[in-house]
Design an enzyme around this catalytic site. Sequence first.
Site, PDB file in Angstrom:
ATOM      1  N   LYS A 198       0.777  -1.223   0.144  1.00  0.00           N
ATOM      2  CA  LYS A 198      -0.025  -0.006  -0.049  1.00  0.00           C
ATOM      3  C   LYS A 198       0.766   1.223  -0.117  1.00  0.00           C
ATOM      4  O   LYS A 198       1.608   1.419   0.945  1.00  0.00           O
ATOM      5  CB  LYS A 198      -0.961  -0.269   1.251  1.00  0.00           C
ATOM      6  CG  LYS A 198      -1.713   1.311   1.482  1.00  0.00           C
ATOM      7  CD  LYS A 198      -2.766   1.521   0.277  1.00  0.00           C
ATOM      8  CE  LYS A 198      -3.900   0.549   0.258  1.00  0.00           C
ATOM      9  NZ  LYS A 198      -4.599   0.481  -0.844  1.00  0.00           N
ATOM     10  N   HIS A 325      -9.995  -6.977  -4.619  1.00  0.00           N
ATOM     11  CA  HIS A 325      -9.595  -5.868  -3.658  1.00  0.00           C
ATOM     12  C   HIS A 325      -9.924  -6.494  -2.381  1.00  0.00           C
ATOM     13  O   HIS A 325     -10.885  -7.073  -2.073  1.00  0.00           O
ATOM     14  CB  HIS A 325     -10.146  -4.897  -4.151  1.00  0.00           C
ATOM     15  CG  HIS A 325     -10.416  -3.615  -3.236  1.00  0.00           C
ATOM     16  ND1 HIS A 325     -11.512  -3.531  -2.354  1.00  0.00           N
ATOM     17  CD2 HIS A 325      -9.259  -2.865  -2.609  1.00  0.00           C
ATOM     18  CE1 HIS A 325     -11.118  -2.319  -1.488  1.00  0.00           C
ATOM     19  NE2 HIS A 325      -9.926  -2.020  -1.674  1.00  0.00           N
TER      20      HIS A 325
HETATM   21 MG   LIG Z   1      -6.208  -0.574  -4.247  1.00  0.00          MG
END
Ligand SMILES: [Mg+2]
Length: 429
Positions: A198, A325
């Site tokens: 991330k 996701h």
């Molecule tokens: Mg994403």
Amino acid sequence: MNLTIADVRLTPILVADPPLLNTRGVHQPYTPRLIVEVETADGVTGVGETYGDTKYLELARPFAGKLRGRPVSDLNALFTVADEVAVDASRVSGKVDVGGLRGVQTADKLRLSVVSAFEVACLDALGKALGLPVHTLLGGKVRDTVEYSAYLFYKWADHPEGVPAEKDGWGAALDPAGVVEQARRFKERYGFTSFKLKGGVFPPDQEIAAVRALAEAFPGHPLRLDPNGAWSVPTSLKVADEIGGLLEYLEDPALGTPAMAEVAARTDVPLATNMCVTTFAEIKEAFTRDAVQVVLSDHHYWGGLRNTRQLAEICRTFGVGISMHSNTHLGISLAAMTHVASTVPGLHHACDSHYPWQSEDVLTERLTFHEGKVTVSDAPGLGVALDRDRLRVLHRRWLDDDGALRERDDAAAMRVADPDWVTPAVPRW
Ligand SMILES: [Mg+2]
């Protein structure tokens, strides 16, 4: 067999969440989730989970009321019933969703996220009543295990001082060495071989260095970087140019279909998204402009497992890849994700899951990863069982909260540590 829905129970909870960083801020110490139970007249109960923020609860309550008396098999009707429930316009900002980072917020997106939990609960109950696993109700599994990726985050060792929080044992990860160490532990504990970082937290050069360090530590392992649309088109192209060769795909480097299309036109690095294609209405423009090469499905976004399959079929038709996701979720959703993923042919990328970050669950038995994979359950329904004591404890935490944690707000959580923090304008770099 009486499949009529006799009762629906909604239990909002707060679950512990580590201080994971993203471009908007940091995860709160506790995240709201909603646990949905539907019970048939025969006493068969099915479970589902979704976002637990107030705007979802406000929709879920009247929606639940309309389901009593309907059969759990009446899955198509869930959408028409949901359309009858009014959405408070003040709950729809028209802006990018704060917690979910899922593009522009709309009433339909709220409705579909609520429907998703009920659809999963109905499928679970129907499967239990019929003695069939959910994947069979979806047409049958095409694989016995579903592969997941390690979801790496920049993180603090602890939530800010003075904030009530559970301790996590992961330590800090704020530089390339910390990210590599985190990846090593993910690999050791769960056997993951794909790694997603991330991003959008630090200036791109620092995140490029982290990806390079991962590539060096884990040669040949698929790597992804996801800055949640924090970069301009030129920055996205610079990153693609520098580390594109190391990446399986670049996820949402820039915000929105036009920007993604511009990036895609000027790089060979595949682009993935869970931000510019989050509804059926958004598919046409994105696919026509070749803006994305992989769509990251999410049954919470798309309105359940059957819509996820429909999305996968559309992607297959257009030659666009599909994967999955994840936002903060518990074992019910991981079970649901695994069932639907097991039925999708052409799933060529490991799915994302936050599950290893969640130390708490509402199941009697946690789901486990072996060699980075979850085994597809052949037990009736989802193959999971609610731990009512745990559910009560986590619900009690929600009841005891003064409201501060009931809406996920990563920017507000960041302001506890940095009072001057404002949600960065996009593109941030
Ligand atoms: Mg994403």
